[in-house]
Design a protein around this motif. Sequence first.
Motif, short mmCIF file in Angstrom:
data_model
loop_
_atom_site.label_atom_id
_atom_site.label_comp_id
_atom_site.label_asym_id
_atom_site.label_seq_id
_atom_site.Cartn_x
_atom_site.Cartn_y
_atom_site.Cartn_z
N LEU A 1 0.85 -1.20 0.00
CA LEU A 1 0.00 0.00 0.00
C LEU A 1 0.88 1.24 0.00
O LEU A 1 1.19 1.82 1.05
N ASP B 1 0.33 4.25 -0.94
CA ASP B 1 -0.29 5.50 -0.51
C ASP B 1 -0.25 5.66 1.01
O ASP B 1 -0.34 6.78 1.52
N LYS B 2 -0.10 4.55 1.72
CA LYS B 2 -0.01 4.61 3.18
C LYS B 2 1.44 4.60 3.67
O LYS B 2 1.73 4.94 4.82
N ASP C 1 5.18 5.37 4.59
CA ASP C 1 5.94 6.56 5.00
C ASP C 1 7.35 6.44 4.45
O ASP C 1 8.17 5.68 4.98
N TRP D 1 1.32 -1.86 6.06
CA TRP D 1 1.41 -1.31 4.70
C TRP D 1 1.27 -2.40 3.63
O TRP D 1 1.76 -2.26 2.51
N ASP E 1 -1.61 -4.94 1.70
CA ASP E 1 -3.04 -5.09 1.41
C ASP E 1 -3.47 -6.53 1.73
O ASP E 1 -3.35 -7.43 0.88
#
Length: 926
Positions: free
Chosen positions: A465, A467-468, A470, A498, A500
Amino acid sequence: MRKFRISEKLSRGVVLGILFAILFLILLLRLFRLQIVEGESYAEDFRLQIRKEIPVKGTRGTIYDRNGTPLARDQLVYCVTFQDVEEDSDSRVRQLSLNGKLWRISGIIRENGDTVENSLQIMADRNGNFQFTVEGAALDRFRADVFGRARIEEMTEEEKNAGAQEIVDHLADRFCIFGEDGKAYTEEERREYGLPEVFENGELLELLGMRYALSLHSYQKYLPVTMAENVSEETAAAIMENQAGLAGADVQEDSIRVYEGGEACASILGYTGAASVEELEELGMDNSEETVVGKAGLEQYLDSTLRGENGEQAVYVDNLGQITEDLGMLEKPRTGKDVYLSIDVRLQNAVYDALEKKIAEILTENLIDAKTFDVEKVNDTTEIRIPVYDAYTALLTNGVVDLEKMQEGDASGVEKDVARIFEERKAEVIRELGDVLDASEPYEEYGEEMQAYQRFMTENTEVLLRDKMDEESEHVKTWNEGRISLREYLMGMIEAGWVDIQALDTGKEYLGTEVTYALVRGYILQEMEQDTDLDEIIYRYLLLDGRITPEQVFEVLYEQGKLDKEDGEYERWRLGGMSTYGLLIDKIKGLEITPADLALAPCSGSAVVTDTETGKVLACVSYPGYDNNRLANRMDGEYYYQLMNNDSLPLYNRATQQLCAPGSTFKPVTVIAGLQEGVIDPSTEVFCDGVFDKVSPALRCWNHAGHGAVSGVGSALMNSCNDYLCEISYRLGTREDGTFSDDQALGYIQKYAELFDLDQTSGIELTESSPQITDRYGIPSAIGQGTNNFSTVQLGRYVTTLANEGTSFQLSLIDRIGEAKKEPETESRIDLPAEVWDNVHAGMEQYAQSTGSFDGLEKSAAGKSGTAQESAKRPDHALFVGYAPAQDPEIAVAVRIVNGYAAGASVECAASIFNEYFTMASDRSS
């Protein structure tokens, strides 16, 4: 008593008789009323219930160039159509019969060299996997249609995320391709209805596509569905001959959109296609009208003008939806308006050819016979070279070699060898990646090839993921530095949440870390097996390692007919009289292998030619182009997929959409600002020592040794002296107390850039990116750097305004619509003293004369070149803006060659364009 009972029985019989007689009389009267008195009225009412209106397509208007040469027109062709006329009440028999007929129709079409229309947005890739041929909103719309959702928002999460294989399985079950209600067809059933036991992937997609197209008209069976467009006479004849056994099949005439302008015109014209649900709603139509609309370019912009109006034909249909009677035409279809463009198709093609030839020339000049090149070791982007092994790899991975053909049964020996070597190596790579996923060695300890595979895997797996994620976290930084293993990296991603979990399809919300990792490991490896993008890296290292040779690559090109064995070079090369490197250079020079084929840097460019007196566009070219005939009407999904995956981005209009810094082409704006604000006069002298160090950091002049004393603005423009232009901006930013304000300097640069409408789109009737006038760095902005970003068409308007001394037009591609002339539209007017225009023009003319590129030109030219750096690891962009004749301008030209190394390349290309224009003008006058 007995007599009384008999009498009672008789009286009851009489009563009942009389009653039945009365009822019978009422029935007769009712029948008389229905059939005789009101029969005609009731018959008409019945007809109205089964009467239907069928739309009859209107013809689309023709698009011409300025000289009346047709560029886009409708053409009558034969189409194979089909209507679902199956009436059998037995569902299994109906499905068998329908699938059998469609299978035989597709076989006839294929046998005669034609193609079944693919209504599905799915293709089978070279690894045998199903893939979507569209993405984004188009893919969402396709999924919604498959699952019968009127709106995308109505889909379930499962439907929204359905993969290509899942949709194929769903449709195969829905259309009973292999059986019905979970019961497979018997061998006798398949033999009776002519269905094969096993379908090839392509054959299955054909049959599913035909059934899918029919399903979209399931409530309008009286409308024939097109199964193949533009078929040959042989196909048409074969269908008609077998029509008795193929009830519902027919051959009809229809019109398709045909484009004559070639690849050079594709980015302007665009293409047409069947309207989507959203487009139909916007037009206020339903899908029974099979409306064709413009999907890109001028076809889209002028759609309402070009699109004809459908007519209407009345018919009677039975309860099964079949036509029983033709009632004739209610309203005749009407043709759309013709459009005449301002472009000259001869000039358009000449500009396209000039760009392609120049880009090929730059490519061959910088291609070296080496496996690799370390770009980190160069300090100047002009020193970057292209290793030839990058080109050999591109031939295999950018669609030049047909990789699927290499795996077919009739492939040549060398094709089979290359395919086998690749398949073996890919299997090895997947096994090695499995080992890496189990290992504890950090990334930095692996070799370059395995590092490349690991990077690809982590950057392309869908299970992470991003978009999540860092990117500044310690864990991610440690991975980027190569200090942890791939396993550690993924374990950390799992622990951070992070990953899915839903993609793993376990049905559980929580799993232990080790169990989750095992699932992630399997998921990623399966992805890598199916990912054709990974193939590019594998082919690269197979070439670098010598397991596949450059000679094998070229043998495949010759075997597949991409190159002609009768070219005069094949035998010499085979006998050792020419190296493979030399053969490649010759093929690029001869454009048998184009820059677009290789998609290296450089591989693209754009040019815009305008009439300086009207702002009408005479040529607007984006290289590379594409064949819009293959996208029009019913889109060739596989071709569209190839275009989408071609690294040269042929669908991207670089003339109107690509933005970059203007470089030194911006310098006339700074000179005008300096003259108008009085910080310099035409004869102001500035000493250039190669470094402008009045600000920090210092800026270098392109001439590192310096120009010495630069006398006047004419000399400054001729020499393109950075020191001189930086001095102008410095003076513009100097306050009354003698201190320098970068914001003040920037404000003046912005003010004069806005005068030339560089903050506005050009007005051209195509999709155009919004420009950006610099918003920081007052000194660099003066020489076209800072944050200035303009498209080629915007630079085209800017130089047109320079040429005609201040009239900024709304650029236009349209000359007239029907008989209505489109008059030039002025955006704004710049009023400057004649002396200012004269000095800027003189400097631009001196520059053009100093290059030597325009020496043989029939007319004098004026202009300014520029370079724009986008990355220190890639060559700079080459730019030129200019006009001719210098004293009485007729046309203005803007050229950009992406990664063109030096400005001289764009200058030489512009010289070719000027020469073509004036040669054509002489031909017309004679």
